[in-house]
Scaffold this motif. Structure first.
Motif, mmCIF file in Angstrom:
data_model
loop_
_atom_site.group_PDB
_atom_site.id
_atom_site.type_symbol
_atom_site.label_atom_id
_atom_site.label_comp_id
_atom_site.label_asym_id
_atom_site.label_seq_id
_atom_site.Cartn_x
_atom_site.Cartn_y
_atom_site.Cartn_z
ATOM 1 N N ASP A 24 0.820 -1.200 0.000
ATOM 2 C CA ASP A 24 0.000 0.000 0.000
ATOM 3 C C ASP A 24 0.862 1.260 0.000
ATOM 4 O O ASP A 24 0.532 2.265 -0.628
ATOM 5 N N ASP A 63 3.917 1.441 -1.268
ATOM 6 C CA ASP A 63 4.440 1.447 -2.640
ATOM 7 C C ASP A 63 5.659 2.358 -2.790
ATOM 8 O O ASP A 63 5.757 3.152 -3.726
ATOM 9 N N ASP A 81 6.609 4.938 -1.177
ATOM 10 C CA ASP A 81 6.433 6.356 -0.877
ATOM 11 C C ASP A 81 6.907 6.656 0.549
ATOM 12 O O ASP A 81 7.366 5.772 1.272
ATOM 13 N N ASN A 86 -1.989 7.088 1.594
ATOM 14 C CA ASN A 86 -2.113 6.156 0.474
ATOM 15 C C ASN A 86 -2.380 6.885 -0.840
ATOM 16 O O ASN A 86 -2.428 8.121 -0.895
ATOM 17 N N LYS A 87 -2.563 6.117 -1.900
ATOM 18 C CA LYS A 87 -2.721 6.700 -3.237
ATOM 19 C C LYS A 87 -4.010 7.501 -3.381
ATOM 20 O O LYS A 87 -4.145 8.318 -4.285
ATOM 21 N N ARG A 88 -4.970 7.267 -2.488
ATOM 22 C CA ARG A 88 -6.233 8.014 -2.527
ATOM 23 C C ARG A 88 -6.186 9.264 -1.672
ATOM 24 O O ARG A 88 -7.209 9.937 -1.477
#
Length: 339
Positions: free
Chosen positions: A209, A211, A213, A239-241
């Motif tokens: 999750d 990733d 980052d 997260n990406k969202r």
């Protein structure tokens, strides 16, 4: 596998499945102690000093010397120990029965007892026992993966047999057991293995999750009802969202609170941000891409306390509460307080 500690790869660089084999191979080699080596001299405190080869006899079971770095094993600090005039540091490293050094030695002894390892024990079991074990293991892994995919919690408030709130994991496992007798009546040993596997699955999902980052690791101390020190480890990331996510990685009992990397003062106190020996420096030696950020919530707390002390009405309130608390705590336990 190179014998010299200064030439060895970090254990974390080996594949997870062979790390125990690498450990055992080094333990069978024994500590690197080049007795016939001509140890170089250097100036320490105005006198020429060198490594004392008598230490190989005194610390024969564990002391290692690196010819490459002219230092004692890198387990002490990042670049090894070479203050040859301070033998007491070696004794301090050994410590008492519960020290990190002695606990590590005990784990080495366990590692070398191959007949007690789970893979050896499993080979001694009957085919039916192995089949039952695999059935339980796969069922538990499937439960973990299902709950992770659904974003559901694992634990319940009470996991006893009579509880009506055992948690989603045990409920789902029981549902599968109703259709397969081999899954039912999971032994305590298997349950511990399942907990370990569940933890690995959760951490793996968190890593995916994130990733690659940015993320933050939060570590805090707490005590349970038995007054045992515990260390809680959590990770926080976006997260990406764009959602702010916080995940607890685990809670570990701390048997020794005198380790090198302890420290409090999250407002940026000297033992945290010290240039040479602070926690910030120790972490940066291990990972130079890490960032050190003071806990601004803790700084805000200190600011509020300082302001409150200069406000007469607020200061009087806290003084009154402190006095009242002292009176209540000193009162007879069988008495009653009237408010």
């Amino acid at each position: 596998l190179p014998a010299d500690p200064g030439l060895r790869r970090k254990l974390s660089e080996y594949h997870l499945n062979i790390r125990d084999e690498v450990r055992r191979a080094y333990l069978l080699k024994g500590p690197c102690q080049p007795i016939k080596h001509k140890f170089p001299q250097r100036d320490i405190g105005g006198a020429k000093r060198k490594f004392n080869e008598d230490w190989f006899t005194e610390y024969k079971d564990w002391l290692e010397y690196s010819i490459e770095k002219d230092a004692v094993g890198e387990s002490f600090v990042g670049k090894g120990f070479n203050s040859w005039s301070k033998q007491d540091r070696l004794d301090m490293h050994i410590g008492g029965p519960a020290s990190s050094h002695n606990l590590a030695l005990q784990k080495c002894k366990y590692l070398m007892k191959r007949e007690q390892h789970i893979d050896v024990v499993m080979h001694k079991r009957s085919d039916k026992a192995i089949c039952d074990y695999c059935t339980r293991l796969l069922a538990s892994i499937d439960c973990v993966r299902f709950l992770l995919c659904q974003g559901m919690s694992f634990r319940g408030h009470d996991e006893s047999e009579s509880s009506s709130n055992k948690g989603n994991f045990l409920k789902l496992l029981k549902f599968l057991a109703n259709h397969n007798e081999s899954i039912d009546n999971v032994h305590l040993l298997f349950r511990r293995i399942f907990q370990m596997l569940a933890a690995q699955e959760v951490v793996s999902t968190i890593i995916k999750d994130i990733d690659g980052d940015y993320f933050a690791i939060l570590i805090d101390e707490s005590r349970d009802i038995s007054i045992k020190e515990q260390m809680a480890v959590a990770v926080r990331y976006v997260n990406k969202r764009g959602e702010n996510i916080g995940r607890v990685i685990g809670i570990v009992q701390v048997s020794d609170t005198t380790t090198l990397m302890r420290g409090q003062g999250y407002d940026g106190a000297s033992n945290m941000r010290g240039e040479f020996n602070g926690l910030k420096t120790l972490i940066m030696k291990e990972n130079n891409s890490a960032f050190y950020v003071n806990c601004f919530a803790h700084q805000l707390q200190l600011t509020l306390v300082a302001i409150a002390k200069n406000h007469d009405e607020v200061a009087s309130l806290f003084y009154f509460i402190g006095t009242l608390t002292g009176v209540v705590e000193a009162s007879c336990p069988s008495g009653y307080a009237t408010w």
